[in-house]
Design an enzyme around this catalytic site. Structure first.
Site, short mmCIF file in Angstrom:
data_model
loop_
_atom_site.label_atom_id
_atom_site.label_comp_id
_atom_site.label_asym_id
_atom_site.label_seq_id
_atom_site.Cartn_x
_atom_site.Cartn_y
_atom_site.Cartn_z
CB SER A 1 -24.59 12.40 -46.52
OG SER A 1 -24.24 11.08 -46.87
CG HIS B 1 -19.46 12.05 -45.56
ND1 HIS B 1 -19.39 10.77 -46.03
CD2 HIS B 1 -20.80 12.35 -45.47
CE1 HIS B 1 -20.62 10.30 -46.21
NE2 HIS B 1 -21.49 11.24 -45.89
CG HIS C 1 -15.30 3.45 -44.13
ND1 HIS C 1 -16.35 3.03 -43.34
CD2 HIS C 1 -15.85 4.17 -45.14
CE1 HIS C 1 -17.48 3.47 -43.86
NE2 HIS C 1 -17.22 4.17 -44.96
NE ARG D 1 -18.75 2.69 -50.77
CZ ARG D 1 -18.92 3.69 -49.91
NH1 ARG D 1 -19.99 4.46 -50.02
NH2 ARG D 1 -18.04 3.92 -48.96
CG ASP E 1 -14.80 9.49 -51.34
OD1 ASP E 1 -15.69 9.56 -52.20
OD2 ASP E 1 -15.02 9.61 -50.12
N1 HAX Z 1 -4.65 8.92 -43.03
C1 HAX Z 1 -4.02 9.24 -41.88
N2 HAX Z 1 -4.52 8.98 -40.66
C2 HAX Z 1 -5.70 8.34 -40.61
C3 HAX Z 1 -6.38 7.94 -41.76
C4 HAX Z 1 -5.83 8.28 -43.00
N3 HAX Z 1 -6.44 8.02 -44.16
N4 HAX Z 1 -7.52 7.33 -41.39
C5 HAX Z 1 -7.53 7.33 -40.04
N5 HAX Z 1 -6.44 7.96 -39.57
C6 HAX Z 1 -6.13 8.28 -38.18
C7 HAX Z 1 -7.22 9.15 -37.59
O1 HAX Z 1 -7.06 10.51 -38.00
C8 HAX Z 1 -7.06 8.91 -36.12
O2 HAX Z 1 -5.93 9.64 -35.69
P1 HAX Z 1 -5.93 10.38 -34.24
O3 HAX Z 1 -6.18 9.30 -33.24
O4 HAX Z 1 -4.58 10.97 -34.17
O5 HAX Z 1 -7.04 11.40 -34.29
C9 HAX Z 1 -6.69 7.43 -36.08
O6 HAX Z 1 -6.16 7.10 -37.39
C10 HAX Z 1 -7.85 6.51 -35.79
O7 HAX Z 1 -8.89 6.76 -36.74
P2 HAX Z 1 -9.86 5.58 -37.19
O8 HAX Z 1 -10.60 5.11 -35.99
O9 HAX Z 1 -9.12 4.58 -37.99
O10 HAX Z 1 -10.84 6.31 -38.22
P3 HAX Z 1 -12.16 7.17 -37.88
O11 HAX Z 1 -13.32 6.27 -37.79
O12 HAX Z 1 -11.92 8.09 -36.73
O13 HAX Z 1 -12.24 8.10 -39.17
C11 HAX Z 1 -12.18 8.56 -41.49
C12 HAX Z 1 -12.63 7.56 -40.42
C13 HAX Z 1 -12.78 8.13 -42.80
C14 HAX Z 1 -12.69 9.96 -41.15
C15 HAX Z 1 -10.62 8.54 -41.56
O14 HAX Z 1 -10.18 7.25 -41.94
C16 HAX Z 1 -10.06 9.58 -42.50
O15 HAX Z 1 -9.87 10.73 -42.09
N6 HAX Z 1 -9.80 9.22 -43.81
C17 HAX Z 1 -9.35 10.17 -44.78
C18 HAX Z 1 -10.51 11.01 -45.32
C19 HAX Z 1 -11.44 10.17 -46.18
O16 HAX Z 1 -11.00 9.45 -47.08
N7 HAX Z 1 -12.74 10.30 -45.94
C20 HAX Z 1 -13.76 9.58 -46.72
C21 HAX Z 1 -14.35 8.37 -45.99
C22 HAX Z 1 -15.37 7.64 -46.80
C23 HAX Z 1 -16.58 8.50 -46.99
O17 HAX Z 1 -17.33 8.81 -46.09
N8 HAX Z 1 -16.77 8.94 -48.19
O18 HAX Z 1 -17.77 9.79 -48.45
#
Ligand code: HAX
Length: 437
Positions: free
Chosen positions: A241, A271, A318, A327, A373
């Site tokens: 964002s 996000h 994250h 947070r 979140d």
């Molecule tokens: N549950 C299951 N699998 C997860 C996970 C979770 N909460 N977090 C990461 N992983 C997985 C990824 O999907 C990825 O899998 P693949 O290799 O099979 O694609 C692997 O672990 C490596 O990911 P990472 O490097 O640890 O994490 P990224 O930097 O790629 O992604 C995310 C970060 C926040 C998008 C991710 O942790 C996620 O999808 N979390 C759940 C959604 C979420 O809570 N989003 C909010 C984040 C905070 C925010 O911005 N708030 O606004």
């Protein structure tokens, strides 16, 4: 010229001169290397933008102008015996790098109140939308409908020179932030309460007035909203964002256009939309288990089922952080103080025990800990706000403080159009062919 604008003008002029000299003198210094996996992997860790208002450390978490969240809770001004900081104070801090006095914060609160009136056409536009339009769509459209008042767009059209960009951006940022609580509350009440709106209370501060217009006039809820609006405001510049707002702003789109770009990015489930996804998933779990107080074993089964279905556990993980999000911890502390007995909060705390070891055991998740979140929804539900599709709008109102103060800095520092270089996969294959690891 108002006191905050004057201070911002003086401070940013100093930094602008320092940066100009730095680039002139040391412009060819290599800051970092970029690896192939970073290009392919969402540019994680690539240092490529300046963001003055906050900074994120993977272990320590967010600091705003050097202040951690507990430090903000201690040092920012509070009002009427409240124990939580006023978000107005954080905006002041982010914009000029100084903790404001009580008088300065009161002035800012009054100033936003003075600028808060929303023209009727915005309400009519919102009322023309089907009530099941997602609140984030309504919010983005509402912000865009305010754009006709942009001081920056008008003055640019009239021929404003570069040296005035920061001044016009400041006016837009102040006007837009002032209007957001009522815009958001209007969307909430039209969507879920058949348009039974609550008029603003002009005697209240920005955060409490927002809580009031949402429909809960308890001091605890006022405090939670003040805390919520403070801790969600900024998370350095690389998150989607903030970066989207920054990118759109770099084309000299005004604050309304730029902020809308940021809000459509916030609306993604990886996000900001994760805050709605968390509580939706928790409700699904409780329904599926047929109880409100599941055991840790039952929660473990449901978490595993979610993962087996190829889904992520919302609220965990994250892109930058590698420890529990401060947070999340701030909200947990609030809940421990005010709503220790709440059933839904207890479920979130059990998840905090259960989820990290499961994610760790997958061997690929870089951060198994809760993010911002994971907790907010349970507290909102406790205070009666069960309409979770609205939650990301709350996040958006807060995020305005960070991204719009940063936008003022970008215009004051004269940042150019953002235009990184893309390459094709074929280019990458060819390039990698010629290199040794
Ligand atoms: N549950 C299951 N699998 C997860 C996970 C979770 N909460 N977090 C990461 N992983 C997985 C990824 O999907 C990825 O899998 P693949 O290799 O099979 O694609 C692997 O672990 C490596 O990911 P990472 O490097 O640890 O994490 P990224 O930097 O790629 O992604 C995310 C970060 C926040 C998008 C991710 O942790 C996620 O999808 N979390 C759940 C959604 C979420 O809570 N989003 C909010 C984040 C905070 C925010 O911005 N708030 O606004």
């Amino acid at each position: 010229m108002d006191q905050l604008k004057q201070l911002f003008g003086e401070k940013s002029e100093i930094v602008r001169t320092q940066l100009r000299d730095l680039v002139k003198e040391k412009g060819k210094v290599e800051v970092d290397k970029v690896y192939l996996e970073q290009i392919y992997g969402g540019m994680r860790g690539v240092k490529s933008m300046i963001w003055e208002t906050s900074s994120l450390d993977p272990i320590q978490g967010i600091t705003f102008r050097g202040y951690s969240i507990p430090a903000l809770q201690e040092k920012l001004p509070k009002i009427n015996g409240s124990t939580e900081p006023m978000p107005e104070g954080l905006f002041w801090l982010m914009l000029v790098g100084e903790i404001p006095t009580d008088e300065q914060v009161q002035w800012l609160s009054d100033e936003w109140e003075r600028r808060s009136k929303i023209d009727e056409h915005t309400f009519k536009m919102l009322d023309s939308l089907p009530a099941d339009t997602h609140p984030m769509t309504q919010f983005s459209m509402g912000v865009l409908s305010l754009q006709r008042e942009s001081v920056f767009a008008r003055r640019y059209f009239e021929g404003m020179g570069k040296s005035e960009f920061w001044d016009a951006s400041y006016e837009d940022a102040m006007n837009l932030i002032a209007k957001l609580p009522q815009l958001a509350a209007y969307i909430y009440r039209r969507t879920f309460f058949k348009g039974d709106h609550i008029a603003p209370d002009h005697t209240l501060d920005w955060g409490a007035n927002f809580a009031h217009m949402l429909g809960n006039d308890t001091q605890d809820f006022y405090d939670f909203i003040r805390l919520y609006l403070t801790i969600h405001a900024d998370h350095e510049g690389g998150n989607a964002s903030a970066h989207a707002t920054h990118l759109v702003g770099s084309t000299l789109s005004d604050a309304y256009m730029s902020f809308t770009g940021g809000m459509t990015a916030l609306a993604g489930p990886l996000h900001g939309l994760a805050n709605q996804e968390v509580i939706k998933w928790v409700f699904e779990m409780l329904e599926s288990l047929g109880k409100d107080d599941p055991s840790k074993e039952e929660i473990t089964d449901f978490v595993n089922r979610t993962l087996d279905e190829g889904k992520v556990i919302p609220g965990y993980g994250h892109a930058v952080l590698r420890e529990p999000d401060p947070r999340f911890i701030a909200q947990k502390r609030f809940a421990e103080k005010h709503l220790r007995e709440s059933g839904i909060v207890q479920v979130v705390w059990k998840l905090f025990d259960v989820v990290p070891p499961i994610l760790q055991s997958l061997g690929k998740v870089k951060n198994p800990w809760p993010n911002v979140d994971a907790h907010s929804g349970a507290i909102l539900v406790h205070y009666g706000m069960k309409e979770f599709t609205f939650y990301t709008v709350l996040f958006g109102v807060s995020r305005a403080l960070g991204v719009l103060s940063a936008l003022c800095w970008s215009r004051a520092l004269g940042f150019p159009l953002e235009r990184p270089k893309s390459i094709t996969s074929q280019w990458l294959f060819n390039f990698a062919d010629q290199k040794q690891v």
